[in-house]
Design an enzyme around this catalytic site. Structure first.
Site, PDB file in Angstrom:
ATOM      1  N   TYR A   1      30.491  48.036  29.027  1.00  0.00           N
ATOM      2  CA  TYR A   1      32.099  48.535  28.649  1.00  0.00           C
ATOM      3  C   TYR A   1      31.378  49.413  27.391  1.00  0.00           C
ATOM      4  CZ  TYR A   1      34.203  43.963  30.448  1.00  0.00           C
ATOM      5  OH  TYR A   1      34.934  43.174  31.531  1.00  0.00           O
TER       6      TYR A   1
ATOM      7  N   HIS B   1      25.442  36.059  35.855  1.00  0.00           N
ATOM      8  CA  HIS B   1      25.343  37.002  34.491  1.00  0.00           C
ATOM      9  C   HIS B   1      25.244  36.296  33.728  1.00  0.00           C
ATOM     10  CE1 HIS B   1      26.278  41.945  36.354  1.00  0.00           C
ATOM     11  NE2 HIS B   1      25.401  40.887  37.658  1.00  0.00           N
TER      12      HIS B   1
ATOM     13  N   LYS C   1      40.386  38.537  32.961  1.00  0.00           N
ATOM     14  CA  LYS C   1      41.189  37.011  32.930  1.00  0.00           C
ATOM     15  C   LYS C   1      41.933  37.567  34.459  1.00  0.00           C
ATOM     16  CE  LYS C   1      39.421  35.666  30.157  1.00  0.00           C
ATOM     17  NZ  LYS C   1      37.595  34.886  30.728  1.00  0.00           N
TER      18      LYS C   1
ATOM     19  N   TYR D   1      35.380  35.459  26.836  1.00  0.00           N
ATOM     20  CA  TYR D   1      34.840  36.032  28.208  1.00  0.00           C
ATOM     21  C   TYR D   1      34.462  35.268  28.651  1.00  0.00           C
ATOM     22  CZ  TYR D   1      33.282  39.946  31.194  1.00  0.00           C
ATOM     23  OH  TYR D   1      33.868  41.111  31.648  1.00  0.00           O
TER      24      TYR D   1
ATOM     25  N   PRO E   1      43.272  44.638  32.365  1.00  0.00           N
ATOM     26  CA  PRO E   1      42.615  44.233  32.984  1.00  0.00           C
ATOM     27  C   PRO E   1      40.637  44.378  32.127  1.00  0.00           C
ATOM     28  CG  PRO E   1      42.350  46.503  33.827  1.00  0.00           C
ATOM     29  CD  PRO E   1      43.926  45.649  33.022  1.00  0.00           C
TER      30      PRO E   1
HETATM   31  P1  FAD Z   1      48.230  38.161  43.394  1.00  0.00           P
HETATM   32  O1  FAD Z   1      47.272  38.791  43.997  1.00  0.00           O
HETATM   33  O2  FAD Z   1      49.619  39.412  43.425  1.00  0.00           O
HETATM   34  O3  FAD Z   1      49.387  37.876  44.774  1.00  0.00           O
HETATM   35  C1  FAD Z   1      50.357  37.715  45.058  1.00  0.00           C
HETATM   36  C2  FAD Z   1      50.666  37.661  46.505  1.00  0.00           C
HETATM   37  O4  FAD Z   1      52.201  37.510  47.018  1.00  0.00           O
HETATM   38  C3  FAD Z   1      50.032  39.118  47.015  1.00  0.00           C
HETATM   39  O5  FAD Z   1      49.329  38.706  48.793  1.00  0.00           O
HETATM   40  C4  FAD Z   1      51.345  39.324  47.940  1.00  0.00           C
HETATM   41  O6  FAD Z   1      52.066  40.266  49.215  1.00  0.00           O
HETATM   42  C5  FAD Z   1      51.919  38.287  48.166  1.00  0.00           C
HETATM   43  N1  FAD Z   1      53.742  38.846  47.606  1.00  0.00           N
HETATM   44  C6  FAD Z   1      54.415  39.471  46.970  1.00  0.00           C
HETATM   45  N2  FAD Z   1      56.061  39.472  46.806  1.00  0.00           N
HETATM   46  C7  FAD Z   1      56.091  38.583  48.301  1.00  0.00           C
HETATM   47  C8  FAD Z   1      56.761  37.685  48.603  1.00  0.00           C
HETATM   48  N3  FAD Z   1      58.328  37.703  49.005  1.00  0.00           N
HETATM   49  N4  FAD Z   1      56.622  37.300  49.746  1.00  0.00           N
HETATM   50  C9  FAD Z   1      55.623  37.032  50.148  1.00  0.00           C
HETATM   51  N5  FAD Z   1      54.917  37.144  49.637  1.00  0.00           N
HETATM   52  C10 FAD Z   1      54.621  37.879  48.654  1.00  0.00           C
HETATM   53  N6  FAD Z   1      42.470  41.801  37.859  1.00  0.00           N
HETATM   54  C11 FAD Z   1      40.862  41.458  37.107  1.00  0.00           C
HETATM   55  O7  FAD Z   1      40.631  40.019  36.428  1.00  0.00           O
HETATM   56  N7  FAD Z   1      39.985  42.567  37.142  1.00  0.00           N
HETATM   57  C12 FAD Z   1      40.459  43.437  38.122  1.00  0.00           C
HETATM   58  O8  FAD Z   1      39.915  44.621  38.166  1.00  0.00           O
HETATM   59  C13 FAD Z   1      41.542  43.608  38.014  1.00  0.00           C
HETATM   60  N8  FAD Z   1      42.035  44.571  38.715  1.00  0.00           N
HETATM   61  C14 FAD Z   1      43.648  44.568  39.355  1.00  0.00           C
HETATM   62  C15 FAD Z   1      43.988  45.717  40.171  1.00  0.00           C
HETATM   63  C16 FAD Z   1      45.904  45.464  40.761  1.00  0.00           C
HETATM   64  C17 FAD Z   1      45.851  47.082  40.863  1.00  0.00           C
HETATM   65  C18 FAD Z   1      45.813  44.634  40.495  1.00  0.00           C
HETATM   66  C19 FAD Z   1      47.408  45.161  40.812  1.00  0.00           C
HETATM   67  C20 FAD Z   1      46.096  43.795  39.530  1.00  0.00           C
HETATM   68  C21 FAD Z   1      44.569  43.273  39.009  1.00  0.00           C
HETATM   69  N9  FAD Z   1      43.617  42.709  38.390  1.00  0.00           N
HETATM   70  C22 FAD Z   1      42.594  42.424  38.026  1.00  0.00           C
HETATM   71  C23 FAD Z   1      44.362  41.390  38.458  1.00  0.00           C
HETATM   72  C24 FAD Z   1      43.913  40.128  38.753  1.00  0.00           C
HETATM   73  O9  FAD Z   1      44.161  40.887  40.951  1.00  0.00           O
HETATM   74  C25 FAD Z   1      45.687  39.752  39.811  1.00  0.00           C
HETATM   75  O10 FAD Z   1      45.511  38.331  38.478  1.00  0.00           O
HETATM   76  C26 FAD Z   1      45.503  38.170  40.580  1.00  0.00           C
HETATM   77  O11 FAD Z   1      45.982  39.025  41.848  1.00  0.00           O
HETATM   78  C27 FAD Z   1      46.043  37.369  40.321  1.00  0.00           C
HETATM   79  O12 FAD Z   1      46.613  36.500  41.576  1.00  0.00           O
HETATM   80  P2  FAD Z   1      47.808  36.060  42.083  1.00  0.00           P
HETATM   81  O13 FAD Z   1      48.002  35.478  43.366  1.00  0.00           O
HETATM   82  O14 FAD Z   1      48.530  35.077  40.842  1.00  0.00           O
HETATM   83  O15 FAD Z   1      48.905  37.304  42.423  1.00  0.00           O
HETATM   84  C1  PHB Z   2      35.392  44.322  37.872  1.00  0.00           C
HETATM   85  O1  PHB Z   2      34.419  44.703  38.451  1.00  0.00           O
HETATM   86  O2  PHB Z   2      36.538  45.440  38.808  1.00  0.00           O
HETATM   87  C2  PHB Z   2      35.952  44.460  36.499  1.00  0.00           C
HETATM   88  C3  PHB Z   2      35.232  43.706  35.455  1.00  0.00           C
HETATM   89  C4  PHB Z   2      34.751  44.309  34.890  1.00  0.00           C
HETATM   90  C5  PHB Z   2      36.544  43.831  34.141  1.00  0.00           C
HETATM   91  C6  PHB Z   2      37.465  44.369  35.206  1.00  0.00           C
HETATM   92  C7  PHB Z   2      37.587  44.932  36.089  1.00  0.00           C
HETATM   93  O3  PHB Z   2      36.871  43.742  33.013  1.00  0.00           O
END
Ligand code: FAD
Ligand code: PHB
Length: 390
Positions: free
Chosen positions: A201, A72, A296, A384, A292
């Site tokens: 948005y 995009h 980021k 962004y 979100p």
């Molecule tokens: P995570 O993806 O949380 O991965 C951590 C992993 O560690 C998981 O698989 C978990 O199961 C594992 N874990 C936890 N505890 C333990 C343990 N004790 N032992 C072993 N494993 C463990 N960001 C956006 O940019 N846009 C969005 O729309 C958006 N929506 C989101 C919706 C939700 C519900 C959540 C929670 C987050 C969202 N985010 C979004 C944020 C984005 O998804 C996260 O920033 C991203 O997942 C970060 O990745 P990570 O690997 O750091 O953590």
């Molecule tokens: C998404 O597609 O899930 C999404 C896109 C933009 C955002 C957050 C989530 O700022």
């Protein structure tokens, strides 16, 4: 068992780190407490910054991303019944964003790891880390009913916000900074072609709404709700009705489709400093959370592990700890920029009852400014798509 880097958590951060280390010939073991199926179907983020998509491609983890990711060049901001385009790439030196679901990033990385026969253990329990200030930190865990000890050179805490790594750092060492918001997002994934070519948005007096997508056949949509919103009160018809109101525009229709997934996400801004304690390095959501609205979270997580992989590579190659010592400071610079941007986008677009009509007028003024001033639009665009230097 012994390894060079013990990685707790197989989210995007842990999986990407393991892959980047493997490319450099550094061994790691990933311990994940959920099942493979669970982590591959956890619907979360969908927007990759230009440089983050490149990181995955350059590391050989981006074949499907290159084929199926949707590039995009702009986003739209909607307010006061009008839509305004922010031409991201025009304003940010040609950089773009790539729409590719976090679920797909995770599936690609899990497949690469398992196809290469490298250690990735699912459904581990009782995970704890110890001896962090020694040269032989350890991870204890239970797998297939047996207690195990993993000896490492370093541990990467990639276990998300609710993981065990961050709480293992003494409270005398860790500083925490946070902000709660009194709203959340109700998100759906729907089997319908996206009704717009770019993300929308939308600021609305009833609350924020976002139109996004996952593929030419899948739409992802969000509405602002209470942080503890009960999904029982939101049958699919009501979600569509609310989306129609908040995203509605004269002469444009939002196409509806079957709802495949529905969930509520709370909102929080949070940073833990420093992101390192002894031989434990925190990365991604384990160290910081953004609301979100700036898209980021995933990007920051992958940036952290890029910095960490480079630092570990230099350490194993040359013995120099300089980059490891700089890890936390280097990451936190970008983290705080993203914290500010995410907070700013959130404040500009969400209904905040506490701020009353005064707050509403400020939001509209800011939205008008951002969509009419080249300088203000450029600032939004470069944040962004992701800043190269912060
Ligand atoms: P995570 O993806 O949380 O991965 C951590 C992993 O560690 C998981 O698989 C978990 O199961 C594992 N874990 C936890 N505890 C333990 C343990 N004790 N032992 C072993 N494993 C463990 N960001 C956006 O940019 N846009 C969005 O729309 C958006 N929506 C989101 C919706 C939700 C519900 C959540 C929670 C987050 C969202 N985010 C979004 C944020 C984005 O998804 C996260 O920033 C991203 O997942 C970060 O990745 P990570 O690997 O750091 O953590
Ligand atoms: C998404 O597609 O899930 C999404 C896109 C933009 C955002 C957050 C989530 O700022």
């Amino acid at each position: 068992m012994r390894t060079q880097v013990g990685i707790v958590g197989a989210g995007p951060a842990g999986l990407t780190l393991a892959h980047l280390l493997h490319v450099m010939g550094i061994e790691s073991v990933i311990l994940e407490h959920r099942s493979r199926d669970y982590i591959e179907h956890r619907v979360r983020a969908g927007v990759l910054e230009h440089a983050i998509a490149e990181l995955l491609v350059d590391a050989g983890a981006g074949d499907r991303l290159r084929r199926e990711g949707i590039v995009h060049h702009g986003i739209e901001l909607q307010f006061a019944g009008e839509r305004h385009r922010i031409p991201l790439s025009e304003l940010a030196d040609g950089r773009t964003i790539v729409i590719y679901g976090q679920t797909e990033v995770v599936k690609d990385l899990v497949a690469l790891r398992l196809d290469a026969g490298l250690p990735l253990l699912f459904e581990v329990s009782d995970v704890s880390v110890d001896a962090l200030e020694s040269e032989r930190p350890i991870v204890r865990y239970t797998h297939d009913g047996e207690a195990q000890v993993l000896e490492c050179d370093v541990i990467a805490g990639c276990d998300g916000f609710h993981g065990i790594c961050r709480p293992s750092i003494p409270t005398t060492v860790l500083r925490e900074f946070s902000r709660e918001y009194d709203f959340g997002w109700l998100g759906i994934l729907a089997a319908v072609a996206p009704s717009n070519d770019e993300l929308v948005y939308a600021h609305h007096e009833r609350g924020f709404a976002l139109l996004s997508l996952r593929s030419p056949e899948l739409s992802r949509l969000y509405i602002q709700c209470r942080p503890d919103e009960d999904l029982d009160g939101w049958p699919d018809e009501r979600v569509w009705e609310e989306l129609q109101i908040r995203l509605g525009l004269d002469g444009w229709t939002l196409a509806e489709g079957r709802v495949l997934e529905k969930g509520v996400t709370g909102m929080r801004s949070y940073v833990a400093e420093p992101m390192r304690h002894g031989r434990l390095f925190l990365a991604g959501d384990a160290a910081h959370i953004v609301p979100p609205t700036g898209a980021k979270g995933l990007n920051l997580a992958l940036h952290d592990v890029q910095v960490l992989a480079d630092a570990l590579g230099a350490w194993y190659r040359t013995g120099s700890q300089a980059l490891l010592d700089a890890y936390s400071t280097e990451c936190l610079r970008r983290v705080w920029r993203a914290e500010h941007f995410s907070w700013w986008m959130t404040s500009m677009l969400h209904r905040a009852d506490a701020d009353g009509d005064f707050g509403l007028r400020l939001q509209l003024s800011q939205l008008r400014y951002v969509t009419t001033s080249h300088a203000a639009a450029t600032s939004l665009a470069e944040n962004y798509v992701g800043l190269e230097r912060v």
